[in-house]
Motif scaffolding. Structure first.
Motif, PDB file in Angstrom:
ATOM      1  N   GLU A 144       0.840  -1.208   0.000  1.00 14.38           N
ATOM      2  CA  GLU A 144       0.000   0.000   0.000  1.00 14.38           C
ATOM      3  C   GLU A 144       0.871   1.252   0.000  1.00 14.38           C
ATOM      4  OE1 GLU A 144      -4.063  -1.206   2.246  1.00 14.38           O
ATOM      5  OE2 GLU A 144      -2.342  -1.083   3.558  1.00 14.38           O
ATOM      6  N   ARG A 145       1.961   1.186   0.755  1.00  9.53           N
ATOM      7  CA  ARG A 145       2.858   2.345   0.830  1.00  9.53           C
ATOM      8  C   ARG A 145       3.596   2.563  -0.487  1.00  9.53           C
ATOM      9  NH1 ARG A 145       3.122   4.166   5.540  1.00  9.53           N
ATOM     10  NH2 ARG A 145       2.266   2.980   7.242  1.00  9.53           N
ATOM     11  N   GLU A 146       4.075   1.445  -1.065  1.00  7.42           N
ATOM     12  CA  GLU A 146       4.846   1.544  -2.310  1.00  7.42           C
ATOM     13  C   GLU A 146       3.999   2.143  -3.431  1.00  7.42           C
ATOM     14  OE1 GLU A 146       6.422  -2.315  -3.238  1.00  7.42           O
ATOM     15  OE2 GLU A 146       7.387  -2.434  -1.286  1.00  7.42           O
ATOM     16  N   ARG A 147       2.746   1.682  -3.532  1.00  5.35           N
ATOM     17  CA  ARG A 147       1.898   2.107  -4.645  1.00  5.35           C
ATOM     18  C   ARG A 147       1.072   3.343  -4.317  1.00  5.35           C
ATOM     19  NH1 ARG A 147       0.215  -2.415  -8.404  1.00  5.35           N
ATOM     20  NH2 ARG A 147       1.818  -3.989  -8.181  1.00  5.35           N
ATOM     21  N   GLY A 148       1.046   3.714  -3.029  1.00  6.71           N
ATOM     22  CA  GLY A 148       0.268   4.888  -2.642  1.00  6.71           C
ATOM     23  C   GLY A 148      -1.226   4.672  -2.752  1.00  6.71           C
ATOM     24  N   ILE A 149      -1.671   3.397  -2.599  1.00  8.55           N
ATOM     25  CA  ILE A 149      -3.110   3.117  -2.675  1.00  8.55           C
ATOM     26  C   ILE A 149      -3.528   2.331  -1.435  1.00  8.55           C
ATOM     27  CG2 ILE A 149      -3.260   3.062  -5.190  1.00  8.55           C
ATOM     28  CD1 ILE A 149      -3.108   0.012  -5.067  1.00  8.55           C
ATOM     29  N   THR A 150      -4.803   2.408  -1.097  1.00 12.62           N
ATOM     30  CA  THR A 150      -5.337   1.587  -0.007  1.00 12.62           C
ATOM     31  C   THR A 150      -5.933   0.328  -0.626  1.00 12.62           C
ATOM     32  OG1 THR A 150      -5.826   3.578   1.258  1.00 12.62           O
ATOM     33  CG2 THR A 150      -6.936   1.574   1.950  1.00 12.62           C
ATOM     34  N   ILE A 151      -5.530  -0.827  -0.091  1.00 10.53           N
ATOM     35  CA  ILE A 151      -6.010  -2.104  -0.625  1.00 10.53           C
ATOM     36  C   ILE A 151      -7.052  -2.701   0.329  1.00 10.53           C
ATOM     37  CG2 ILE A 151      -5.292  -4.487  -1.153  1.00 10.53           C
ATOM     38  CD1 ILE A 151      -2.536  -3.233  -1.946  1.00 10.53           C
ATOM     39  N   LYS A 152      -6.789  -2.558   1.632  1.00  6.84           N
ATOM     40  CA  LYS A 152      -7.676  -3.102   2.657  1.00  6.84           C
ATOM     41  C   LYS A 152      -8.424  -1.968   3.344  1.00  6.84           C
ATOM     42  CE  LYS A 152      -8.087  -6.340   4.595  1.00  6.84           C
ATOM     43  NZ  LYS A 152      -9.407  -6.941   4.399  1.00  6.84           N
ATOM     44  N   SER A 153      -9.664  -2.243   3.793  1.00  2.71           N
ATOM     45  CA  SER A 153     -10.324  -1.242   4.639  1.00  2.71           C
ATOM     46  C   SER A 153      -9.762  -1.443   6.056  1.00  2.71           C
ATOM     47  CB  SER A 153     -11.833  -1.450   4.628  1.00  2.71           C
ATOM     48  OG  SER A 153     -12.140  -2.747   5.048  1.00  2.71           O
ATOM     49  N   HIS A 154      -9.484  -0.341   6.754  1.00  3.78           N
ATOM     50  CA  HIS A 154      -8.904  -0.433   8.103  1.00  3.78           C
ATOM     51  C   HIS A 154      -9.824   0.273   9.093  1.00  3.78           C
ATOM     52  CE1 HIS A 154      -4.968  -1.909   6.768  1.00  3.78           C
ATOM     53  NE2 HIS A 154      -5.241  -1.217   5.688  1.00  3.78           N
ATOM     54  N   ALA A 155     -10.053  -0.367  10.230  1.00  5.14           N
ATOM     55  CA  ALA A 155     -10.902   0.248  11.255  1.00  5.14           C
ATOM     56  C   ALA A 155     -10.018   0.734  12.399  1.00  5.14           C
ATOM     57  CB  ALA A 155     -11.899  -0.782  11.767  1.00  5.14           C
ATOM     58  N   ILE A 156     -10.347   1.909  12.950  1.00  9.58           N
ATOM     59  CA  ILE A 156      -9.595   2.413  14.110  1.00  9.58           C
ATOM     60  C   ILE A 156     -10.537   3.239  14.974  1.00  9.58           C
ATOM     61  CG2 ILE A 156      -8.734   4.512  12.962  1.00  9.58           C
ATOM     62  CD1 ILE A 156      -6.031   3.878  14.509  1.00  9.58           C
ATOM     63  N   GLN A 157     -10.337   3.153  16.299  1.00  7.37           N
ATOM     64  CA  GLN A 157     -11.187   3.906  17.227  1.00  7.37           C
ATOM     65  C   GLN A 157     -10.451   5.142  17.729  1.00  7.37           C
ATOM     66  OE1 GLN A 157     -12.460   2.881  21.540  1.00  7.37           O
ATOM     67  NE2 GLN A 157     -13.955   1.863  20.233  1.00  7.37           N
ATOM     68  N   MET A 158     -11.165   6.284  17.741  1.00  5.26           N
ATOM     69  CA  MET A 158     -10.572   7.539  18.224  1.00  5.26           C
ATOM     70  C   MET A 158     -11.436   8.086  19.358  1.00  5.26           C
ATOM     71  SD  MET A 158      -9.726   9.339  14.555  1.00  5.26           S
ATOM     72  CE  MET A 158     -11.322   9.128  13.806  1.00  5.26           C
ATOM     73  N   ASP A 159     -10.789   8.702  20.359  1.00  6.83           N
ATOM     74  CA  ASP A 159     -11.516   9.370  21.441  1.00  6.83           C
ATOM     75  C   ASP A 159     -11.444  10.868  21.188  1.00  6.83           C
ATOM     76  OD1 ASP A 159     -12.087   6.997  22.850  1.00  6.83           O
ATOM     77  OD2 ASP A 159     -10.047   6.958  23.637  1.00  6.83           O
ATOM     78  N   PHE A 160     -12.582  11.560  21.342  1.00  8.59           N
ATOM     79  CA  PHE A 160     -12.612  12.995  21.052  1.00  8.59           C
ATOM     80  C   PHE A 160     -13.512  13.693  22.066  1.00  8.59           C
ATOM     81  CE2 PHE A 160     -14.544  16.552  18.484  1.00  8.59           C
ATOM     82  CZ  PHE A 160     -13.401  17.340  18.468  1.00  8.59           C
ATOM     83  N   LYS A 161     -12.998  14.803  22.619  1.00 11.98           N
ATOM     84  CA  LYS A 161     -13.768  15.543  23.625  1.00 11.98           C
ATOM     85  C   LYS A 161     -14.316  16.817  22.994  1.00 11.98           C
ATOM     86  CE  LYS A 161     -13.540  16.231  28.556  1.00 11.98           C
ATOM     87  NZ  LYS A 161     -12.715  16.159  29.745  1.00 11.98           N
ATOM     88  N   SER A 162     -15.613  17.039  23.138  1.00 11.83           N
ATOM     89  CA  SER A 162     -16.225  18.245  22.583  1.00 11.83           C
ATOM     90  C   SER A 162     -17.311  18.727  23.534  1.00 11.83           C
ATOM     91  CB  SER A 162     -16.829  17.928  21.210  1.00 11.83           C
ATOM     92  OG  SER A 162     -17.567  19.018  20.728  1.00 11.83           O
ATOM     93  N   GLY A 163     -17.249  20.006  23.895  1.00  6.58           N
ATOM     94  CA  GLY A 163     -18.268  20.594  24.784  1.00  6.58           C
ATOM     95  C   GLY A 163     -18.354  19.866  26.103  1.00  6.58           C
TER      96      GLY A 163
END
Length: 596
Positions: free
Chosen positions: A47-66
């Motif tokens: 993916e890095r060499e070709r600059g394309i995404t081949i797989k879908s990747h899931a990631i969890q983020m924490d975000f504070k608002s208000g």
């Protein structure tokens, strides 16, 4: 549940999805500065060499608002037409989507098809114009195109730059305000959708899932509805940058489960996980069945590696559910597998991954599509392989798959694109001007014609400005013939091809010339022939390596030299009858690049 947001990013290839995902990860401090690198979610070297995404990747983020803590589950998706199945899986696990449009290129074909997928699943769409910091950016024009496409308000479109981080706070706020929280009942029986899975050598199969109803605890006995198998949830957790164990996951959560399964066949992507004691009655639908477009044979270089290749393909299938395969044999190559792919890039990536991840060197046969052959006895045969085609005496007619192709380009390139599509037996069905500088052409053409090099040629003649997307429509009758390649009068079944009669002569001639370059010379003459039935349509000859047997004759009678040459001639004839010609691996690959 009210503070969870599940969303994906959809866009055409190279519109900046992975770069924007990097900025979101930085903004929420999900990834430490030390671990941060470009394309953080793309963990494959390829993916890095070709600059394309081949797989879908899931990631969890924490975000504070208000003063409120939110959990964002982001699923990054590929943009290339060959990986649209990955996109459909990501969309099934989300409530909203960020629609990314490059300000310098505008809306392109894959953006439209991914957008329609999202709309079918009732996802909330947040339109974003990306790369506004570029010199050639035309954000106003891109916004007009988005409004024409989805009919949103002008002010609802966010301007952003994945490179500089402009617009990221606005995107985070829009995710909270516009994308709905997951709906579902935490008290109902467990109902979770598997949207991906990977194989770990030490822990077995890890399945990634999204919970629609109910709750799962560590140690629960769970049931996979499709296979009917029951297991204990040895470990569950969420997908941070590194997996994070949890004791309990509830409705709306996205996470992973490890049950100690070692057999890759026992987990199917798209399956429903439920509780074994209190099972759900409803299976989650909304998942597409994968429809392979291109078929090719994959064979181990050494026949002893056949079982290893089977294991490698099964493990790869876990991580890439759009790959399908079944065993087959070839006279030239021995035992192997007939594999189905979504396109030629998909085939190339699978081959590369087999080599890198499983250390399997393989030979790939000429890719082809599947046809329907109708015999004189009114029998319908599905032909995946040219060798499956019935004999001409019992054949009535053959039908080939047709696709509807959408090409979006600048008006300057219409002429050259029309010429290319007509060469590929295409019929223009529609031409629409989306704006002064963009036109959409709709073609109906045979799938077999775009399998080889259509995408590359389209990009080169339009200088990269044309985008392309296609879907299957139906099968139509065609004048197809089976072309065989003969080396020394012996058929090489792995090089056979089903081809339209009008193109057979040119293709045969090119292939003969290419094989002449690649097949090593022997001590005897090798005839390379392309044939349709008993009729030879093209021929090249590889001359023999000749030993100078008369070198030892100094002067003297000419009959001495002639006698030695006659003896050599008889030896060559005998050698030709019993000698076999080895076809090098490059010959099979060369067929793919015939038109380069």
């Amino acid at each position: 549940m009210q503070h969870i947001r599940n969303f994906c990013i959809i866009a055409h290839i190279d519109h900046g999805k992975s770069t924007l995902a990097d900025r979101l990860l930085e903004y929420t401090n999900t990834v430490s500065e030390r671990d941060m690198q470009n394309q953080a979610l793309d963990d494959m070297d390829l993916e890095r060499e070709r600059g394309i995404t081949i797989k879908s990747h899931a990631i969890q983020m924490d975000f504070k608002s208000g003063g409120q803590q939110y959990i964002f589950n982001l699923i990054d998706t590929p943009g290339h037409v060959d990986f649209s199945y990955e996109v459909s899986r990501s969309i099934a696990a989300c409530e909203g989507a960020l629609l990314l449009v490059d300000a310098s290129q505008g809306i392109q074909a894959q953006t439209i098809s991914n957008l329609y997928l999202a709309i079918e699943h009732d996802l909330e769409i947040i339109p974003i114009v990306n790369k506004i910091d570029m010199d050639g950016a035309m954000p106003e024009e891109a916004k007009d195109q988005i409004i024409d496409l989805i009919g949103c308000e002008y002010d609802s479109i966010i301007e952003a730059s994945g490179k500089t981080g402009v617009g990221v706070p606005e995107i985070m706020q829009a995710v909270i305000n516009r994308i709905p929280a997951p709906s579902g009942d935490p008290e109902a029986p467990l109902q979770a959708l598997i949207f991906d899975s990977v194989f770990n050598n030490y822990r077995g199969v890890e399945a990634y899932f999204r919970i629609f109803n109910g709750t799962i605890n560590k140690g629960d006995k769970v049931k996979f509805v499709n296979t009917g198998k029951e297991y204990f949830a040895d470990e569950i957790g969420v997908l941070k940058f590194k997996q994070e164990k949890k004791e309990r996951l509830s409705t709306g959560d996205v996470g992973y489960i490890i049950t100690g399964i070692k057999q890759s066949k026992e987990i199917k992507v798209g399956d429903t996980i439920t509780n074994a004691q209190k099972p759900t009655q409803e299976i989650i639908d909304g998942f597409e069945d994968v429809k392979p477009m291109v078929f090719a044979g994959i064979y181990p270089i050494d026949n002893d590696d056949y079982e290893d290749l089977r294991d490698s393909l099964e493990k790869l299938q876990l991580n890439d559910a759009s790959l399908v395969f079944e065993p087959e044999t070839s006279i030239a190559l021995g035992f192997g597998f007939r594999c189905g792919f979504l396109g030629l890039l998909h085939l190339e990536i699978v081959q590369e991954r087999l080599d890198r991840e499983f250390d399997m060197s393989v030979i790939t046969t000429v890719p082809n599509v599947s046809y329907y052959a109708y015999t004189t006895a009114d029998e319908k045969i599905i032909v995946h392989n040219p060798s499956d085609l019935p004999d001409t005496s019992g054949l009535n007619y053959v039908e080939e798959p047709f696709i509807k192709a959408q090409i979006i380009t600048k008006p300057d390139y219409i002429g050259t694109i029309m010429k290319l599509c007509m060469e590929k037996r295409g019929t223009l069905t529609n031409q629409t001007y989306l704006s002064e500088s963009r036109v959409e052409l709709t073609w109906e053409m045979p799938l077999a014609e775009i399998v080889f090099d259509f995408y590359d040629k389209l990009k080169s003649i339009s200088r990269g400005y044309a985008s392309f997307d296609y879907y299957m429509i139906d099968y139509r009758q065609a004048d197809l013939v089976k072309m065989d390649m003969l080396l020394n009068s012996e058929k090489v079944d792995a090089l056979s091809a089903l081809i339209h009669r009008t193109k057979a002569f040119d293709f045969g001639k090119k292939l003969c010339k290419k094989l002449k370059e690649l097949v090593p010379r022997q001590q005897f003459v090798i005839a390379i022939q392309a044939a349709i039935g008993a009729k030879i349509i093209a021929r090249e000859t590889i001359s023999a390596m000749r030993k100078d047997v008369t070198a030892k004759c100094y002067g003297g009678d000419i009959t001495r030299k002639r006698k030695l040459l006659e003896k050599q001639k008889k030896g060559k004839k005998k050698m030709r009858q019993i000698g076999s010609v080895e076809v090098p691996q490059q010959a099979f690959m060369a067929v793919l690049k015939l038109n380069d």
